[in-house]
Motif scaffolding. Structure first.
Motif, PDB file in Angstrom:
ATOM      1  N   GLY A 491       0.810  -1.212   0.000  1.00  0.00           N
ATOM      2  CA  GLY A 491       0.000   0.000   0.000  1.00  0.00           C
ATOM      3  C   GLY A 491       0.842   1.260   0.000  1.00  0.00           C
ATOM      4  N   LEU A 492       1.864   1.299   0.850  1.00  0.00           N
ATOM      5  CA  LEU A 492       2.735   2.476   0.891  1.00  0.00           C
ATOM      6  C   LEU A 492       3.497   2.634  -0.419  1.00  0.00           C
ATOM      7  CD1 LEU A 492       4.130   2.226   4.536  1.00  0.00           C
ATOM      8  CD2 LEU A 492       2.342   3.738   3.667  1.00  0.00           C
ATOM      9  N   THR A 493       3.931   1.522  -1.009  1.00  0.00           N
ATOM     10  CA  THR A 493       4.644   1.588  -2.288  1.00  0.00           C
ATOM     11  C   THR A 493       3.741   2.113  -3.388  1.00  0.00           C
ATOM     12  OG1 THR A 493       6.047  -0.272  -1.635  1.00  0.00           O
ATOM     13  CG2 THR A 493       5.931   0.254  -3.983  1.00  0.00           C
ATOM     14  N   PHE A 494       2.498   1.635  -3.436  1.00  0.00           N
ATOM     15  CA  PHE A 494       1.567   2.094  -4.467  1.00  0.00           C
ATOM     16  C   PHE A 494       1.256   3.579  -4.285  1.00  0.00           C
ATOM     17  CE2 PHE A 494      -2.719   2.856  -6.081  1.00  0.00           C
ATOM     18  CZ  PHE A 494      -2.594   2.393  -7.381  1.00  0.00           C
ATOM     19  N   CYS A 495       1.099   4.020  -3.064  1.00  0.00           N
ATOM     20  CA  CYS A 495       0.826   5.443  -2.824  1.00  0.00           C
ATOM     21  C   CYS A 495       1.991   6.308  -3.296  1.00  0.00           C
ATOM     22  CB  CYS A 495       0.545   5.683  -1.345  1.00  0.00           C
ATOM     23  SG  CYS A 495      -1.019   4.998  -0.766  1.00  0.00           S
ATOM     24  N   LEU A 496       3.217   5.859  -3.055  1.00  0.00           N
ATOM     25  CA  LEU A 496       4.379   6.617  -3.512  1.00  0.00           C
ATOM     26  C   LEU A 496       4.433   6.672  -5.030  1.00  0.00           C
ATOM     27  CD1 LEU A 496       7.040   8.078  -2.949  1.00  0.00           C
ATOM     28  CD2 LEU A 496       8.166   5.845  -2.869  1.00  0.00           C
ATOM     29  N   VAL A 497       4.189   5.536  -5.689  1.00  0.00           N
ATOM     30  CA  VAL A 497       4.207   5.507  -7.155  1.00  0.00           C
ATOM     31  C   VAL A 497       3.110   6.396  -7.724  1.00  0.00           C
ATOM     32  CG1 VAL A 497       3.862   4.015  -9.166  1.00  0.00           C
ATOM     33  CG2 VAL A 497       5.272   3.228  -7.257  1.00  0.00           C
ATOM     34  N   PHE A 499       1.798   9.020  -6.295  1.00  0.00           N
ATOM     35  CA  PHE A 499       2.200  10.404  -6.043  1.00  0.00           C
ATOM     36  C   PHE A 499       3.212  10.870  -7.087  1.00  0.00           C
ATOM     37  CE2 PHE A 499       5.363  13.209  -4.034  1.00  0.00           C
ATOM     38  CZ  PHE A 499       4.561  14.310  -3.775  1.00  0.00           C
ATOM     39  N   LEU A 500       4.202  10.035  -7.389  1.00  0.00           N
ATOM     40  CA  LEU A 500       5.197  10.410  -8.389  1.00  0.00           C
ATOM     41  C   LEU A 500       4.586  10.490  -9.777  1.00  0.00           C
ATOM     42  CD1 LEU A 500       8.213   8.210  -7.227  1.00  0.00           C
ATOM     43  CD2 LEU A 500       7.868  10.644  -6.827  1.00  0.00           C
ATOM     44  N   ASN A 501       3.591   9.640 -10.036  1.00  0.00           N
ATOM     45  CA  ASN A 501       2.940   9.656 -11.345  1.00  0.00           C
ATOM     46  C   ASN A 501       2.263  10.988 -11.630  1.00  0.00           C
ATOM     47  OD1 ASN A 501       3.378   7.381 -12.927  1.00  0.00           O
ATOM     48  ND2 ASN A 501       1.197   6.975 -13.115  1.00  0.00           N
ATOM     49  N   LEU A 502       1.770  11.637 -10.589  1.00  0.00           N
ATOM     50  CA  LEU A 502       1.122  12.932 -10.786  1.00  0.00           C
ATOM     51  C   LEU A 502       2.097  13.950 -11.363  1.00  0.00           C
ATOM     52  CD1 LEU A 502      -0.951  13.156  -7.462  1.00  0.00           C
ATOM     53  CD2 LEU A 502      -1.737  12.419  -9.726  1.00  0.00           C
ATOM     54  N   PHE A 503       3.352  13.901 -10.915  1.00  0.00           N
ATOM     55  CA  PHE A 503       4.354  14.829 -11.432  1.00  0.00           C
ATOM     56  C   PHE A 503       4.785  14.430 -12.845  1.00  0.00           C
ATOM     57  CE2 PHE A 503       4.654  15.383  -6.881  1.00  0.00           C
ATOM     58  CZ  PHE A 503       4.839  16.747  -6.737  1.00  0.00           C
ATOM     59  N   VAL A 504       4.921  13.127 -13.089  1.00  0.00           N
ATOM     60  CA  VAL A 504       5.380  12.674 -14.401  1.00  0.00           C
ATOM     61  C   VAL A 504       4.303  12.909 -15.451  1.00  0.00           C
ATOM     62  CG1 VAL A 504       6.264  10.698 -15.696  1.00  0.00           C
ATOM     63  CG2 VAL A 504       6.875  10.976 -13.301  1.00  0.00           C
ATOM     64  N   TRP A 505       3.049  12.756 -15.073  1.00  0.00           N
ATOM     65  CA  TRP A 505       1.948  13.021 -16.010  1.00  0.00           C
ATOM     66  C   TRP A 505       2.001  14.456 -16.539  1.00  0.00           C
ATOM     67  CZ3 TRP A 505      -2.168  10.067 -12.741  1.00  0.00           C
ATOM     68  CH2 TRP A 505      -2.354   8.793 -13.268  1.00  0.00           C
ATOM     69  N   THR A 506       2.353  15.387 -15.652  1.00  0.00           N
ATOM     70  CA  THR A 506       2.409  16.790 -16.077  1.00  0.00           C
ATOM     71  C   THR A 506       3.490  17.024 -17.115  1.00  0.00           C
ATOM     72  OG1 THR A 506       3.920  17.350 -14.254  1.00  0.00           O
ATOM     73  CG2 THR A 506       1.563  17.537 -13.829  1.00  0.00           C
ATOM     74  N   GLN A 507       4.478  16.130 -17.186  1.00  0.00           N
ATOM     75  CA  GLN A 507       5.556  16.274 -18.162  1.00  0.00           C
ATOM     76  C   GLN A 507       5.278  15.513 -19.456  1.00  0.00           C
ATOM     77  OE1 GLN A 507       8.240  18.278 -17.428  1.00  0.00           O
ATOM     78  NE2 GLN A 507       7.181  18.746 -15.511  1.00  0.00           N
ATOM     79  N   ALA A 508       4.119  14.856 -19.542  1.00  0.00           N
ATOM     80  CA  ALA A 508       3.750  14.076 -20.733  1.00  0.00           C
ATOM     81  C   ALA A 508       4.808  13.042 -21.065  1.00  0.00           C
ATOM     82  CB  ALA A 508       3.501  14.997 -21.925  1.00  0.00           C
ATOM     83  N   SER A 679      13.163   9.699  -4.659  1.00  0.00           N
ATOM     84  CA  SER A 679      12.036   8.853  -4.260  1.00  0.00           C
ATOM     85  C   SER A 679      12.328   7.378  -4.544  1.00  0.00           C
ATOM     86  CB  SER A 679      10.769   9.295  -4.992  1.00  0.00           C
ATOM     87  OG  SER A 679      10.427  10.624  -4.665  1.00  0.00           O
ATOM     88  N   TYR A 680      12.829   7.093  -5.733  1.00  0.00           N
ATOM     89  CA  TYR A 680      13.157   5.709  -6.061  1.00  0.00           C
ATOM     90  C   TYR A 680      14.331   5.200  -5.234  1.00  0.00           C
ATOM     91  CZ  TYR A 680       9.954   5.889 -10.030  1.00  0.00           C
ATOM     92  OH  TYR A 680       8.828   5.989 -10.814  1.00  0.00           O
TER      93      TYR A 680
END
Length: 714
Positions: A491-497, A499-508, A679-680
């Motif tokens: 659960g903690l790992t998925f939440c971190l991923v 969270f990071l996906n939100l930033f990466v999505w903004t970069q397309a 993060s990684y």
């Protein structure tokens, strides 16, 4: 001495076994693809990536490259731009493989062919300049081989490959201090082949053993009617990625001023740059490379560093061997010493009750010639405990009634240990499969895919060990413990991923996980892993018996005396972590270089990594035994959490090394890339701490049960 020799022989046996797999082979594919003469060969495009950033982009998402036309080539059922089915590991590593409009036919050279002429606006030009500045390279695929840039060693004795080719290049002009960006718009494609073996070779079929791309930047001038340069191999003017600023409107606005601002590259004035794309194809026979060895050119630098890997193994064995001698001494003093000398003694109220001697033994000892007879009051001085006996009595034996007292926050210990056993199974499985060649570069994304599969399946082990330890610690609500075990780490790992996906999505970026993949991971977690954890926990708590402790716990806790400095706080824990870090340090250099600097390469020496990892686990166990024994000798029975933290303490030093590596070795730019790196790195260190912490705890638990069961204590 016998125990030392036995341990030495066992260590040599293990070393010889793992040394036999250090030169690990690989299964280059599950089937060999051979091509008849004039048979079409598909060229797939994947992504662009850089060693200076963590953001990747799908090739067809770039606005300045030729978009897919959708036409079919070579009798293919799919047109260009069709997405190839990917496994989970390929998606997680950012792959976006699609068919292209390149036409390759086995054995047919093409001097020049036009691909397209692409118009790009100012925003596209600006993005292209940024990608070139960050050193992005392009990844294409032919016959499961990535496009390679060929190099030769300094002495020109060997050839080696680097995966991918440059998107463009940056040229500096010292005269005026300016810099110009040039894009590669012509590709010289070289396919190296050899005759297929066996029946396919008798039928005239060929196999591909090399795929090289040599890009060039060619200006729009001196081209024929089809758009190809008149002579591809001659020097041409290069195509600069630049659109001249249009300041006509600004000149009118600032007609009365001596200062005229310049338009930015992202100004929307309709200006475009026309980029013509062409390519050439050449087929060359290469009989010096076997199809089964066609990946070896990507690993030349790793083969050259084999001596360094062996030095790392020798360093690790030296450290582990010294610790092993210490553990053998401790084992002899506790177990063998009690069995031989004090095995029938009984500890009572902190005193040793020596075994009674026969009268004949006493008379023989007191009547010897040359010895002064000592007055006795019923006890002979020779029967008094020795200093070593008193030291043992004053140490770990005195806490026999408290050593198995339940630790604080025991409800979290069982889930952590359960998750740690799950990770141990995954790490062991991946190392074994990689060392014997099942997981290899031709199995693209296989390492991550198999790792996720092993992790899900290992939920059985996680639930079993967590449930049984929870029962041993006196827990009653095993279903609550099961839910915590199944959800804590994943659960903690998925939440971190997420969270990071939100930033990466903004970069397309293609590094971002698609929404469907996230849903699939959640379904895999909740619908597969959680039931497996439940089944393992039910068996470990309901069916299995709890681990029995050799001593009874007193109703009143013993007061712990003042502790030495190395047992107070985190001092001793951090110092203990330095030793496993020293074992792993040299191999970490290669792992970090592959992960963060040479993302275009492939880590191949899993045999060496397996050896170092095995020595690391042994070292962690030895360090934990020594630290736990020292703690018990200081009459401190709070070993439960301390053994877990001691086992995982080297992760702190590894994370500190990550920070140093980021500051002095990497050239990562941008907030998102830095966030991804740290993060990684934190996630990897947390996984390592959980794994080694579990090893430390289980080792300390087994050691304590053994030493207290071997000594008769009332």
């Amino acid at each position: 001495m016998a125990y030392i020799m036995h341990a030495r022989n066992w260590s040599l046996t293990v070393l010889v076994f793992f040394a036999s797999v250090c030169q690990s082979f690989y299964i280059p594919g599950y089937s060999v693809t051979s091509y008849q003469d004039k048979e079409p060969i598909p060229l797939l495009v994947n992504k662009v990536f850089s060693d200076h950033t963590q953001l990747q982009y799908a090739y067809f998402d770039l606005p300045f490259v030729c978009p897919p036309t959708g036409q079919t080539h070579g009798g293919s059922a799919f047109g260009s731009g069709h997405s190839i089915s990917l496994n989970l590991g390929e998606i997680l590593r950012g792959d976006r493989i699609m068919t292209s409009d390149f036409e390759l036919v086995m054995g047919q050279d093409v001097g020049c062919r036009t691909l397209c002429s692409q118009e790009v606006d100012r925003k596209g030009v600006k993005w292209g300049r940024e990608l070139i500045k960050d050193g992005y390279v392009v990844e294409w695929i032919v016959d499961n081989l990535p496009a390679a840039t060929s190099f030769v060693t300094v002495d020109r004795s060997r050839k080696y490959y680097s995966s991918g080719f440059k998107l463009g290049y940056l040229d500096y002009f010292p005269a005026d201090g300016s810099s110009r960006y040039y894009i590669h718009n012509h590709f010289n494609i070289i396919i190296r082949w050899r005759k297929a073996s066996g029946r396919a070779g008798d039928q005239g079929k060929r196999v591909i053993v090399g795929f090289e791309v040599y890009p060039k930047s060619i200006g729009p001038d001196d081209r024929d009617e089809e758009g190809c340069p008149n002579n591809v191999h001659e020097d041409h003017s290069h195509l600069e990625l630049f659109i001249k600023p249009n300041n006509t409107q600004l000149e009118q606005m600032y007609s009365d001023s001596s200062y005229i601002p310049q338009r930015g590259d992202d100004a929307e004035d309709g200006a475009t740059l026309d980029i013509p794309y062409t390519y050439s194809v050449y087929f060359r026979e290469e009989n010096s490379v076997e199809w089964s060895n066609r990946w070896d050119l990507f690993f030349t630098d790793q083969v050259d560093s084999s001596m360094t890997h062996w030095l790392a193994i020798v360093n690790s064995l030296t450290i582990s061997g010294l610790l092993g001698v210490t553990v053998i001494v401790i084992w002899s003093r506790t177990i063998q010493g009690d069995i031989k000398g004090r095995g029938d003694g009984i500890l009572e109220e902190g005193k040793t009750k020596p075994r009674s001697k026969k009268p004949s033994e006493t008379r023989e000892k007191s009547s010897g010639e040359g010895l002064l007879e000592q007055p006795t009051d019923g006890h002979a001085e020779a029967d008094s405990p020795s200093d070593d006996e008193l030291e043992d009595v004053a140490g770990w034996k005195l806490v026999h009634a408290d050593v198995f007292r339940l630790p604080a926050h025991s409800g979290f210990l069982a889930p952590l240990v359960g998750s740690g056993t799950q990770l141990i199974f995954v790490a062991a499985g991946l190392l074994v499969l990689s060392s014997i060649g099942i997981l290899n570069p031709s199995f693209r994304g296989g390492f991550v895919t198999v790792g996720v599969g092993l992790f899900v399946f290992a939920g059985l082990f996680s639930g079993y060990f967590s449930g049984r330890l929870y029962k041993t610690l006196g827990g009653q609500h095993w279903k609550k413990n099961t839910i915590l075990t199944a959800s804590l780490f994943p659960g903690l790992t998925f939440c971190l991923v997420l969270f990071l996906n939100l930033f990466v999505w903004t970069q397309a970026s293609s590094t971002a996980l698609p929404f469907g993949t996230l849903v699939g991971l959640v379904a895999l977690w909740l619908l597969v892993q959680v039931p497996l954890v439940y089944a393992g926990s039910w068996f470990g708590f309901v069916r299995a018996e709890p681990w029995q402790h050799p001593t009874k716990t007193a109703s009143i806790a013993r007061q712990i005396p003042a502790q030495p400095w190395y047992l107070r706080g985190v001092n001793g824990i951090l110092l203990s972590g330095l030793i496993p870090f020293a074992v792993l340090f040299i191999e970490l250099l290669f792992v970090f270089k592959n992960l963060w600097q040479d993302k275009s390469g492939y880590y191949y020496v899993f045999g060496f990594l397996s050896v170092v990892s095995t020595i690391l686990i042994v070292t962690v166990s030895e360090v934990t035994i020594i630290a736990t024994y020292s703690q018990l000798c200081a009459e401190n029975y709070h070993w439960w959490w301390r053994s877990f933290l001691t086992g995982g303490s080297s992760s702190v030093w590894i994370f500190a090394y990550c920070i140093w590596y980021y500051m002095y070795k990497l050239h990562i730019t941008g907030f998102v890339s830095s966030l991804l790196f740290f993060s990684y790195s934190f996630l990897a260190c947390a996984v390592y701490a959980l794994l080694t912490g579990t090893v430390g705890f289980l080792t300390a638990y087994a050691f304590i049960r053994r030493i207290y069961s071997a000594v008769k204590i009332d």
